[in-house]
Design a protein around this motif. Structure first.
Motif, PDB file in Angstrom:
ATOM      1  N   GLU A  97       0.869  -1.297   0.153  1.00 56.04           N
ATOM      2  CA  GLU A  97      -0.067   0.086  -0.097  1.00 56.04           C
ATOM      3  C   GLU A  97       1.033   1.288   0.146  1.00 56.04           C
ATOM      4  N   GLN A  98       1.814   1.339   0.740  1.00 55.33           N
ATOM      5  CA  GLN A  98       2.856   2.254   0.753  1.00 55.33           C
ATOM      6  C   GLN A  98       3.456   2.739  -0.590  1.00 55.33           C
ATOM      7  N   LEU A  99       3.893   1.548  -1.318  1.00 55.71           N
ATOM      8  CA  LEU A  99       4.565   1.624  -2.683  1.00 55.71           C
ATOM      9  C   LEU A  99       3.682   2.281  -3.461  1.00 55.71           C
ATOM     10  N   ALA A 100       2.330   1.763  -3.314  1.00 57.43           N
ATOM     11  CA  ALA A 100       1.520   1.874  -4.428  1.00 57.43           C
ATOM     12  C   ALA A 100       1.234   3.746  -4.379  1.00 57.43           C
ATOM     13  N   GLY A 101       1.281   4.379  -3.202  1.00 56.39           N
ATOM     14  CA  GLY A 101       1.199   5.603  -3.016  1.00 56.39           C
ATOM     15  C   GLY A 101       2.428   6.545  -3.260  1.00 56.39           C
ATOM     16  N   ASN A 102       3.636   6.027  -3.601  1.00 55.65           N
ATOM     17  CA  ASN A 102       4.945   6.400  -3.630  1.00 55.65           C
ATOM     18  C   ASN A 102       4.916   6.638  -5.289  1.00 55.65           C
ATOM     19  N   ASP A 103       5.086   8.154  -5.350  1.00 53.38           N
ATOM     20  CA  ASP A 103       5.194   8.584  -7.087  1.00 53.38           C
ATOM     21  C   ASP A 103       6.514   8.209  -7.660  1.00 53.38           C
ATOM     22  N   ASP A 104       7.562   8.075  -6.685  1.00 49.87           N
ATOM     23  CA  ASP A 104       8.828   7.566  -7.088  1.00 49.87           C
ATOM     24  C   ASP A 104       8.793   6.159  -7.625  1.00 49.87           C
ATOM     25  N   VAL A 105       7.991   5.510  -7.196  1.00 49.29           N
ATOM     26  CA  VAL A 105       7.914   3.899  -7.541  1.00 49.29           C
ATOM     27  C   VAL A 105       6.893   3.636  -8.843  1.00 49.29           C
ATOM     28  N   LYS A 106       7.565   3.462  -9.804  1.00 53.11           N
ATOM     29  CA  LYS A 106       6.603   3.192 -11.058  1.00 53.11           C
ATOM     30  C   LYS A 106       6.410   1.641 -11.268  1.00 53.11           C
ATOM     31  N   ALA A 107       6.913   0.622 -10.599  1.00 56.48           N
ATOM     32  CA  ALA A 107       6.473  -0.613 -10.723  1.00 56.48           C
ATOM     33  C   ALA A 107       6.768  -1.326  -9.572  1.00 56.48           C
ATOM     34  N   ILE A 108       6.106  -2.450  -9.231  1.00 51.27           N
ATOM     35  CA  ILE A 108       6.249  -3.370  -8.189  1.00 51.27           C
ATOM     36  C   ILE A 108       6.474  -4.535  -8.592  1.00 51.27           C
ATOM     37  N   ILE A 109       7.621  -5.219  -7.730  1.00 51.54           N
ATOM     38  CA  ILE A 109       7.817  -6.750  -8.237  1.00 51.54           C
ATOM     39  C   ILE A 109       7.813  -7.434  -6.925  1.00 51.54           C
ATOM     40  N   VAL A 110       6.773  -8.531  -6.654  1.00 50.26           N
ATOM     41  CA  VAL A 110       7.179  -9.108  -5.613  1.00 50.26           C
ATOM     42  C   VAL A 110       8.033 -10.453  -5.767  1.00 50.26           C
ATOM     43  N   ASP A 111       9.032 -10.341  -4.809  1.00 50.98           N
ATOM     44  CA  ASP A 111       9.809 -11.589  -4.833  1.00 50.98           C
ATOM     45  C   ASP A 111       9.426 -12.655  -4.114  1.00 50.98           C
ATOM     46  N   ALA A 112       8.863 -13.656  -4.790  1.00 49.61           N
ATOM     47  CA  ALA A 112       8.084 -14.737  -4.041  1.00 49.61           C
ATOM     48  C   ALA A 112       8.722 -16.003  -3.989  1.00 49.61           C
ATOM     49  N   ASP A 113       8.887 -16.645  -2.620  1.00 49.24           N
ATOM     50  CA  ASP A 113       9.255 -18.047  -2.396  1.00 49.24           C
ATOM     51  C   ASP A 113       8.611 -18.416  -0.976  1.00 49.24           C
ATOM     52  N   THR A 114       7.449 -19.346  -0.978  1.00 50.66           N
ATOM     53  CA  THR A 114       6.745 -19.202   0.100  1.00 50.66           C
ATOM     54  C   THR A 114       5.910 -20.795   0.137  1.00 50.66           C
ATOM     55  N   PRO A 115       6.025 -21.196   1.240  1.00 51.37           N
ATOM     56  CA  PRO A 115       5.096 -22.425   1.343  1.00 51.37           C
ATOM     57  C   PRO A 115       3.519 -22.083   1.530  1.00 51.37           C
ATOM     58  N   GLY A 116       3.489 -20.917   1.938  1.00 51.39           N
ATOM     59  CA  GLY A 116       2.072 -20.603   2.288  1.00 51.39           C
ATOM     60  C   GLY A 116       1.998 -20.468   3.836  1.00 51.39           C
ATOM     61  N   GLY A 117       0.770 -20.543   4.622  1.00 46.40           N
ATOM     62  CA  GLY A 117       0.912 -20.262   5.909  1.00 46.40           C
ATOM     63  C   GLY A 117      -0.471 -20.346   6.506  1.00 46.40           C
ATOM     64  N   ASN A 118      -0.616 -19.667   7.387  1.00 49.19           N
ATOM     65  CA  ASN A 118      -2.113 -19.542   8.178  1.00 49.19           C
ATOM     66  C   ASN A 118      -2.940 -18.462   7.330  1.00 49.19           C
ATOM     67  N   VAL A 119      -4.270 -18.773   7.459  1.00 47.69           N
ATOM     68  CA  VAL A 119      -5.180 -18.028   6.543  1.00 47.69           C
ATOM     69  C   VAL A 119      -5.420 -16.682   7.213  1.00 47.69           C
TER      70      VAL A 119
END
Length: 300
Positions: A97-119
């Protein structure tokens, strides 16, 4: 076994997590309850291969946000959990949410490696990702596994890119109930549950009643329905397509996931960054002959 109630409480949470990983954690807790002691390195080796520490960072105007390790409402407070404490659903959502509102950030990449977890908190984190779409590009780059709760979150992105050896899926929710009454009886303990409220004492001791089992299954179905609906919305599919396809609880490799519509393309983090003008790869070696170059391009 010591601490059977702790083990039962852990198992009875509602988990959106790769099954093998969850069983490995349960086995580890059981071994510790029996008196086994392990170093941090031994715990990490039993739960998950060691992955590089991931922190939020910037590459030019592109922000990279980690979604790594076990996802939990309070993952950062758990010592010796996978990948340095894992990810909190709330913390991840706040970062997005913070990055979405940051005008200096033009794109977001989520670096993902997770087995999941609690719902808990996962659908809210997925909603935070969905809210970025149309504001600025948000891409999930899978560098290992994007399983269960991780996929629940990642499915809301504009795009899911998988490294060639990565996997996604494990769509589903599970819980468990341990009836420890026989163990207590063997230890010479007779326990009586006193409670106020019709259902306050259910599922604490003894076999499950049909009514309690139906209630627990109803909660599972509720969470699963939320999971399916979020994936269907994010991936532009119908709920039936998700329920009857998309691995049906299994993990799929990169090529199969792209065919199934669970991911969009196969590529590395380096290649994804290059698409946003970050560290564009330089040509190496001799140039292909024109006819071979055309054939290579046709395969992309």
């Amino acid at each position: 076994m010591k601490y059977p109630h702790i083990l039962a409480a852990f198992a009875s949470e509602y988990w959106a997590m790769d099954g093998d990983k969850l069983l490995a954690i349960v086995d580890l807790l059981a071994m510790q309850a029996e008196g086994g002691k392990f170093s941090a390195e031994e715990i990490e080796a039993r739960i998950s291969p060691q992955t590089a520490a991931a922190v939020a960072r910037r590459e030019g105007t592109v922000a990279i946000v980690p979604l790594r390790g076990i996802i939990s409402p309070r993952a950062a407070m758990v010592q010796n959990s996978s990948t340095g404490g894992g990810t909190t659903a709330e913390g991840f959502a706040q970062a997005v949410e913070q990055l979405a509102g940051n005008d200096d950030v033009k794109a977001i990449i989520v670096d993902a490696d997770t087995p999941g977890g609690n719902v808990l908190g996962v659908d809210e984190a997925s909603a935070a990702v969905a809210a970025v779409r149309g504001v600025k590009p948000i891409v999930v780059q899978v560098t290992g596994n994007l399983a269960s709760a991780g996929y629940w979150i990642g499915a809301s992105a504009d795009e899911i890119v998988m490294s060639p050896s990565s996997s996604v899926g494990a769509i589903g929710v599970r819980t468990a109930y341990d009836d420890i009454s026989a163990r207590l009886e063997k230890e010479g303990v007779t326990r009586e549950i006193l409670s106020a409220g019709k259902f306050k004492g259910e599922g604490i001791l003894g076999p499950l009643s049909d009514e309690t089992r139906a209630y627990m299954q109803g909660r599972l179905d509720e969470y699963y329905g939320m999971f399916v609906d979020r994936v269907a919305q994010g991936r532009g599919a119908t709920a039936d397509a998700v329920r009857n396809g998309f691995g049906q609880g299994r993990m799929l490799g990169s090529a199969a996931a792209v065919r199934e519509g669970m991911a969009d393309r196969v590529g590395t983090m380096k290649e994804t960054l290059a698409r946003f003008g970050v560290g564009a790869p330089k040509s190496q070696g001799r140039k292909l002959a024109p006819n071979r170059e055309r054939r290579a391009l046709a395969l992309n």
